[in-house]
Enzyme design. Structure first.
Site, PDB file in Angstrom:
ATOM      1  CD  GLU A 155      96.453  13.512  25.398  1.00 39.41           C
ATOM      2  OE1 GLU A 155      96.874  14.651  25.651  1.00 39.41           O
ATOM      3  OE2 GLU A 155      95.458  13.313  24.675  1.00 39.41           O
ATOM      4  CB  CYS A 188      81.822  33.740  17.312  1.00 43.61           C
ATOM      5  SG  CYS A 188      83.385  34.226  18.083  1.00 43.61           S
ATOM      6  CB  CYS A 222      81.480  28.674  18.291  1.00 43.24           C
ATOM      7  SG  CYS A 222      82.066  28.032  19.867  1.00 43.24           S
ATOM      8  CB  CYS A 240      80.946  32.559  24.168  1.00 41.90           C
ATOM      9  SG  CYS A 240      82.612  33.237  24.085  1.00 41.90           S
TER      10      CYS A 240
HETATM   11  S1  SF4 Z   1      84.269  30.021  22.387  1.00 44.20           S
HETATM   12 FE1  SF4 Z   1      83.448  32.076  22.197  1.00 44.20          FE
HETATM   13  S2  SF4 Z   1      85.089  33.216  21.256  1.00 44.20           S
HETATM   14 FE2  SF4 Z   1      85.530  31.068  20.893  1.00 44.20          FE
HETATM   15  S3  SF4 Z   1      84.625  30.651  18.904  1.00 44.20           S
HETATM   16 FE3  SF4 Z   1      83.140  30.099  20.476  1.00 44.20          FE
HETATM   17  S4  SF4 Z   1      81.882  31.898  20.650  1.00 44.20           S
HETATM   18 FE4  SF4 Z   1      83.735  32.536  19.645  1.00 44.20          FE
END
Ligand code: SF4
Length: 330
Positions: free
Chosen positions: A40, A201, A204, A210
């Site tokens: 860390e 995104c 993700c 989000c």
């Molecule tokens: S957290 Fe939101 S902005 Fe970041 S990659 Fe995922 S969907 Fe996209």
């Protein structure tokens, strides 16, 4: 964001980590709190690749335990840290090991498990204390590093977040049943998907919850920062093919060996070139002058091969390169 949405997101994060997580990193494959704590500290301000390829294993080989670290002279610790920068990290690791040895009263020193206790140790701030608690002691707390901050800003539309809000959101989102994988996943998502530019995104696991996915690069707002420039004159004292270095005593690069900085170089010096080095808060520009002494005027002189055994900073390494380049052309 409802509790149900958060639970669904936690499940997706867990599944994502099982498939794509970087679970082969050595500090994720150990239970040793000291190894985790060391990783860390090394990873603050430094990329995983650098720590992995050049520093983590040699450091542990030299100082395999907190006891070995605390018992070693600080100069040896700084030598193993050489090139990694931010040398206060090494000094504080050493100080922490010594503090824990003192507290253990003859037994093997160990890190405390609680955040409140961890935070009292030299150099351990809120972020590191949370990371050690989460990873070494599997506590249900979130971690906070640059990548995680960026994700939180995008999830919750935070343009200029303050720490208080970030921690509140982080605590809301952490998977308390599975904090280790959750935290590692958040760091991996930030490092590989939710990138500062062009986040992916579509890949993700947090996409559904989000709020910032339409315009991710607007969160957080980038602060434009002009780095001030500091100029220095460095005078190399050279006698009998050896260079004079002194051990620094000031706050900056404390205990590292380095070259003398002077207001005005002496008349008999020769300008041999310039080196620059950028630190977090400023850029250092060094005008380097060579001064050949007819008899020793300084206390310590070292050959280039002897200098290699000393702990020196990156900028002094650059100065030596410049010097070697100059004498090879003479
Ligand atoms: S957290 Fe939101 S902005 Fe970041 S990659 Fe995922 S969907 Fe996209």
């Amino acid at each position: 964001m409802t509790d149900r949405e958060i639970s669904a997101a936690q499940l997706k994060i867990k599944e994502w980590y099982a498939r794509y997580g970087r679970d082969n990193l050595p500090w994720r494959m150990t239970d040793d709190p000291y190894h985790i704590y060391l990783s860390e500290v090394m990873l603050q301000q430094t990329q995983v690749k650098t720590v992995l390829e050049r520093y983590y294993f040699p450091f542990l080989k030299k100082f395999p335990t907190l006891k070995a670290l605390g018992d070693a002279p600080l100069d040896e610790v700084l030598k193993m840290w050489e090139g990694l920068g931010y040398y206060n990290r090494a000094r504080n690791l050493h100080k922490t090991a010594q503090t824990l040895i003192g507290q253990a009263q003859g037994a093997a020193p160990t890190l405390p498990t609680e955040i409140d206790e961890l935070i009292k140790l030299p150099g351990i701030g809120k972020n590191t204390a949370h990371a050690v608690a989460a990873f070494a002691f599997k506590q249900p707390v979130p971690v906070m590093e640059a990548n995680v901050k960026r994700i939180l800003c995008r999830l919750f539309l935070l343009k200029s977040p303050n720490d208080k809000h970030l921690w509140e959101y982080a605590y809301r989102l952490v998977d308390k049943n599975n904090p280790f994988d959750y935290n590692q996943a958040m760091m991996d998502i930030g490092a590989t998907i939710c990138l500062p530019k062009k986040p992916e995104c579509g890949e993700c696991p947090l996409e559904e919850i989000c709020n910032g996915k339409k315009d991710p690069e607007h969160y957080p707002v980038k602060k434009s920062r002009k780095v001030p420039v500091r100029e220095q004159n460095i005078q190399l004292h050279i006698y009998d093919d050896k260079l004079s270095l002194t051990q620094r005593t000031g706050k900056f690069l404390h205990r590292l060996w380095g070259f003398e900085s002077v207001e005005m170089p002496q008349c008999a010096t020769r300008h041999i070139g310039m080196v620059t080095h950028t630190y977090t808060h400023f850029k250092l520009v060094c005008n380097v002058f060579a001064y050949y002494e007819t008899e020793p005027e300084q206390e310590h002189y070292f050959s280039v091969s002897e200098i290699k055994k000393l702990a020196i900073s990156k900028v002094d390494e650059k100065i030596i390169k410049l010097y070697l380049h100059t004498i090879s052309g003479e």
